[in-house]
Scaffold this motif. Structure first.
Motif: not given
Lengths: 335, 176
Positions: B42-46, B62
């Motif tokens: 996701c590159d958003m920490g999810t 990330c």
């Protein structure tokens, strides 16, 4: 997603960080503070309010330390959740820290970052291209609110987990800036407006959360609603605290999160409990009053009506934990 | 924006890299050091696909700036096995069918290795909690719980066994 460019500064002391800020202010250059990065960097990846300078607070020894009286703003959430001292003195705070997002987020996220977490909205926390395609919103590139047509103030939601618990504990925060330091009670810290959010000036660094000794006398519980029991931000959260004489409430506090642009105390609702016995009848009464006063907006996953109803359920569950009684059964699966 | 020079220690080796100040650990291990076992999800920490170890703790590659891990020991999936010998977690994931497409697997393995190094005998609840920040859209997690249990038991008692060759790639970060 590649992070946009910025200049990174890594001061090794609070004084050095403040000096950097003085320079930026004098030159009129934009800057942000970076602590855990789990909120800021995720927003930066969406090109949300990117600044020219980023000042990392990770290496400031002044922002560390956990005790019953004070928690450094740079302390990681997993350390707070696992701290023996916090567990023994303020179990609800340890629980709230343990319930933030996911274990991987808690490895990086800090208590200071959680308190200063940016407000969230379906129309804001999107990629740049999504926002531009939808003509953006008040909090980003446009001057129109997409949630409430005609609204001139931002209604984005504050979703921090620790703030309601700390509000119920009577905590305050220490802010350090170029003009010196000041302590602000958390009850006077937040502003129920999604862009302004709090009274901290941009140049001030939240260095410490201060916990008064009377917090040790309060029994506190926290409950939250979220889609998955990990990773997700809360869609509603309630902290309840009471000072008890037997089962009689001598004093009590109710604080909410994720239903407005700030974590807020509800003194009008709490007032109804003074001198009363802590039990299900009172819990039902307070829950109804809280639900009646809540005005969540349609800007998170669950519908506003459901979140509003769930506030009552969460309050009854939190009161049941503090009072040691069984809450009235409900159909919902909230935690 | 000017690049900055960082001295990083990744998988026991010292590297001097010139990167953008905003480069994340994930950017550096994949794009500069070409350690592509760590995945960009996701590159958003999810999703947890990019999990690496920083001083033994599982961290999201990330959302961690590379500049922030200077002076730390960074470990990626490539360091988990010793030579040709797979780590017990890798063997167990392969044997139990805990890796299917294999994209999330490096993240799970790094999270689990951090768990087992701190808690050699985790309870089912501790295992469930530890991997609750890693998302898998193939397996449904049950096989993973079995694999983690098996690896924990194996690490306490016997040396690792080699799994069938067909599963080796997925548990070594070789999936694309």
């Amino acid at each position: 997603m590649i992070l946009p460019s910025f200049e990174l500064h890594r001061p090794s002391s609070l004084a050095e960080a403040i000096d950097l800020v003085r320079g930026f202010e004098a030159r009129g250059e934009s800057y942000d503070f970076l602590s855990g990065g789990t909120d800021l960097l995720a927003n930066y990846k969406c090109k949300i309010n990117v600044k020219r300078h980023v000042v990392s607070l990770r290496h400031l020894p002044e922002l560390l330390g956990i005790s019953r009286d004070s928690i450094g703003a740079g302390e990681l959430l997993w350390r707070i959740a696992e701290s023996q001292e916090i567990h023994e003195s303020f179990p609800a705070l340890a629980k709230a820290a343990e319930w933030v997002a996911s274990p991987l987020i808690r490895e990086s996220a800090t208590i200071g970052g959680n308190l200063l977490q940016d407000t969230r909205c379906y129309h804001y926390n999107q990629t740049y291209w999504w926002r531009v395609a939808h003509e953006s919103c008040l909090k980003a590139e446009a001057d129109v609110c997409r949630v409430v047509p005609g609204e001139k103030t931002c209604v984005a939601t504050y979703c921090g987990d620790l703030a309601p618990v700390l509000l119920c504990m009577g905590a305050s925060v220490r802010l350090v800036g170029p003009d010196g330091s000041r302590d602000v009670p958390l009850s006077a810290f937040y502003i129920d407006e999604g862009i302004q959010r709090f009274v901290k000036k941009p140049s001030e660094i939240l260095s410490e959360v201060r916990i008064p000794t009377e917090a040790r006398r309060r029994k506190v519980a926290y409950r939250k609603l979220r889609l998955r029991q990990s990773i997700d931000f809360p869609d509603a959260g309630i902290a309840f605290a009471a000072e008890l004489s037997g089962s009689r409430i001598v004093n009590c506090w109710i604080a909410s999160t994720a239903v407005g642009s700030a974590a807020l105390l509800h003194p009008d609702v709490a007032q109804k409990a003074m001198g009363r016995d802590l039990g299900e009848p009172l819990a039902g009464e307070l829950a109804a009053a809280l639900v009646a006063s809540a005005r969540p907006y349609r800007n998170t996953f669950f519908a506003p009506g459901y979140r509003k109803e769930m506030l009552g359920v969460l309050l009854r569950r939190a009161m049941a934990e503090v009072g040691g009684f069984e809450p009235a059964p409900s159909q919902s699966a909230a935690g | 924006m000017r690049k900055i020079l960082l001295r990083l220690r990744v998988n026991g080796a010292h590297h001097e890299v010139a990167v953008r100040p905003s480069a994340t650990v994930l950017d550096v291990v994949r794009d500069t050091l070409h350690l592509t076992g760590t995945k960009r999800g996701c590159d958003m920490g999810t999703c947890g696909c990019c999990t690496v170890l920083v001083d033994g703790r599982a961290r999201l590659g990330c959302l961690t700036l590379a500049a922030e891990v200077e002076g730390c020991e960074v470990r990626t999936i490539e360091s988990l096995r010793e030579g040709e010998q797979l780590h017990p977690l890798q063997s167990a994931f392969a044997e139990c069918g805990a890796a299917q497409c294999g994209f999330c697997t490096p993240g799970f393995l790094m999270t689990c290795s951090a768990l087992l190094s701190r808690t050699p005998t985790p309870t089912p609840e501790q295992v469930k909690d530890a991997i609750s920040g890693n998302l898998c859209r193939c397996t449904g997690y049950t096989k993973m719980y079995e694999a983690i249990d098996r690896a924990a038991a194996q690490m306490r008692t016997e040396p690792a066994r080699e799994p069938e060759l067909s599963s080796r790639e997925a548990v070594s970060g070789g999936s694309r």
